[in-house]
Scaffold this motif. Sequence first.
Motif, short mmCIF file in Angstrom:
data_model
loop_
_atom_site.label_atom_id
_atom_site.label_comp_id
_atom_site.label_asym_id
_atom_site.label_seq_id
_atom_site.Cartn_x
_atom_site.Cartn_y
_atom_site.Cartn_z
N THR A 111 0.91 -1.27 -0.01
CA THR A 111 0.02 0.07 0.09
C THR A 111 0.73 1.21 -0.11
O THR A 111 0.58 2.21 -0.66
CB THR A 111 -0.92 -0.02 1.31
OG1 THR A 111 -1.82 -1.08 1.21
CG2 THR A 111 -1.83 1.37 1.20
N LEU A 112 1.95 1.32 0.73
CA LEU A 112 2.72 2.35 0.98
C LEU A 112 3.42 2.55 -0.48
O LEU A 112 3.74 3.74 -0.82
CB LEU A 112 3.97 2.36 2.03
CG LEU A 112 3.26 2.45 3.46
CD1 LEU A 112 4.18 1.96 4.57
CD2 LEU A 112 2.51 3.56 3.91
N VAL A 113 4.20 1.44 -1.08
CA VAL A 113 4.62 1.56 -2.39
C VAL A 113 3.79 2.04 -3.30
O VAL A 113 4.15 3.09 -4.19
CB VAL A 113 5.39 0.16 -2.84
CG1 VAL A 113 5.82 0.16 -4.18
CG2 VAL A 113 6.65 -0.15 -1.83
N VAL A 114 2.43 1.64 -3.41
CA VAL A 114 1.66 2.35 -4.30
C VAL A 114 1.42 3.94 -4.20
O VAL A 114 1.44 4.44 -5.24
CB VAL A 114 0.48 1.55 -4.18
CG1 VAL A 114 -0.74 2.02 -5.21
CG2 VAL A 114 0.54 0.19 -4.75
N GLN A 115 1.32 4.01 -3.03
CA GLN A 115 1.18 5.65 -2.97
C GLN A 115 2.24 6.36 -3.12
O GLN A 115 2.14 7.53 -3.96
CB GLN A 115 0.94 5.85 -1.31
CG GLN A 115 -0.45 5.23 -0.78
CD GLN A 115 -0.48 5.52 0.78
OE1 GLN A 115 0.22 5.92 1.39
NE2 GLN A 115 -1.80 4.95 1.21
N GLU A 116 3.60 5.89 -3.01
CA GLU A 116 4.75 6.48 -3.40
C GLU A 116 4.83 6.78 -4.86
O GLU A 116 5.34 7.69 -5.45
CB GLU A 116 5.93 5.92 -2.72
CG GLU A 116 7.38 6.65 -2.99
CD GLU A 116 7.38 7.91 -2.26
OE1 GLU A 116 8.31 8.65 -2.48
OE2 GLU A 116 6.40 8.25 -1.57
N VAL A 117 4.57 5.38 -5.55
CA VAL A 117 4.62 5.41 -7.10
C VAL A 117 3.80 6.56 -7.74
O VAL A 117 3.95 7.28 -8.40
CB VAL A 117 3.98 4.22 -7.52
CG1 VAL A 117 3.52 4.00 -9.22
CG2 VAL A 117 5.25 3.14 -7.46
N ASN A 118 2.32 6.71 -6.82
CA ASN A 118 1.27 7.71 -7.34
C ASN A 118 2.14 9.19 -7.28
O ASN A 118 1.68 10.00 -8.11
CB ASN A 118 0.23 7.47 -6.87
CG ASN A 118 -0.68 6.32 -7.14
OD1 ASN A 118 -0.50 5.82 -8.33
ND2 ASN A 118 -1.38 5.74 -6.60
N ARG A 119 2.62 9.22 -6.03
CA ARG A 119 3.16 10.71 -5.89
C ARG A 119 4.26 11.06 -6.86
O ARG A 119 4.43 12.06 -7.36
CB ARG A 119 3.85 10.75 -4.64
CG ARG A 119 4.42 12.09 -4.23
CD ARG A 119 5.12 12.02 -2.67
NE ARG A 119 6.45 11.24 -2.95
CZ ARG A 119 7.64 11.64 -3.37
NH1 ARG A 119 7.57 13.12 -3.81
NH2 ARG A 119 8.70 11.11 -3.38
#
Length: 513
Positions: A111-119
């Motif tokens: 979940t955290l990685v996906v959020q960072e990818v979107n950022r």
Amino acid sequence: MGRGVKVEGIRRFYDRFLTLQLDRQQSTKSYWEARNEILRHLEDVFNETDDRGLSRAMDQFWRAWHDLALNPQGYAERVSLIGVAKGLAENINYKVRQLIDVEEDLEGQITLVVQEVNRLATEVARLNVQIVESEARGQGANDLRDERDRLIRQLSEYVNCSVFEDDYGRVSVLIGGSPLVEGASSSWRMEAQEVAAEGRIHIYLVSGSGTRVEVTSQVTGGKLGGLLGVRNGDLVGVRQQLDNFARALIYQVNRLHSQGEGLQRYTQVTGTIRVDDPTVPLASAGLPFEVQSGSFWIRVFGTDGTLVREEEIAVDPASQSLEDLASVINAAFSGEVTATVTEGRLQLEAGSGYELSFAREDGSRADSSGALAALGVNAFFTGYDALTIGVNSALEASPNLIAAAAYSDTAGDNTNALAIAELEGQAVLEGTTLRDYCASLVGGIAVGCQDSERRLEFEEAMLQSLENRRSEISGVSLDEEMINLMKFQRAYEAAAKVISVVDEMLATLISLR
């Protein structure tokens, strides 16, 4: 700039092909880094070098059955067997709970990685706009391009992606052919979603209009690829193997134990396995173990040990429900045995002055249907997988119920205890023994961990090599620049000296006149 110097432009020393290689290598290195970290933890969980080892617990369990076979009427041996069996069950429970903890941790990391990818994708799209605007005004965009390259490198650490630059200087970022960034647009975003039916996490790219494109199979690199690979592959496989091991152990021990007899018989026994719906046929009632067409025997004794009655109970799982089976049992006995269904479990109760037995004798009373083991009647273990395995509480409360004998009213009979102990050497799970299957599970984790460590070392060396090549092209050596400054300074001093000498000579010539 300075005095009298006009700068026409600043050009980057930049190798596009080398940059793409670096991004791909960074993605590969991050993949193995994430994978190695998790596999090392799994190796610690299944460590066989200390007292927590599963193989050691299994050896103690079989040894306890052998000890009981040597003294089938011994109370101490029965109590010891219960303790060892509980230790084995708790060992299995501990390992599967550790796997569940790792699953939950991985889900949080994903979940955290996906959020960072979107950022990062949003930042890349923003820089695309700024680069186009800067070049349209005739201003250099080198700093912006450097910043964008840095962000793309970070993005490559999290997920493998392809990057393409158009004629306007904008880049598009694709994951498996699906867009994450399209030029100046960042309307696409990444989402992670767990599919409960599969027990796996899927990755989607979602547009602003709601269009969803699954890219799970295309996420094969970066930290996200490593996390997904372990979460959807290795971890699912390890837990499935552990469940298969526990299920086979439960069923094989219960299959024999349910057809044996202890030092005392039952006045009441309740199955440990619950069906979802007692009104539907057993074949589709949600039992974790298969029931086959066949039969089992119930024998009724008086309190003085006299055989009062025995009946063969026919079982047809395709047509009989649990309630139907209870009705068949009630019809077979005239008050000596009462069968009921309690909270989805089969319960048998002997009438006043009677006791129940399921001993198979010389095999003539064997359970050919497997119904007793499948329903958990006269079972040694409870549960049906690694998380639910445990020791029957009825045996804990009364160890004399442990069915070491296969024959009724035969003092010193150890037939059933020997049969269970001999399961150690029998191929009962995928053509191998339980011990070998367990060793294969542990060995597979160790091999995977060693492989990931070697690959990580190799990929780190490859990344360092590419970094060095980039430095040769785009890097700045402070020593080299200092040498150049010194060269320029000495050249200036030499030129100044020439002018000074010429000036002195001219002055001397003029004075001679």
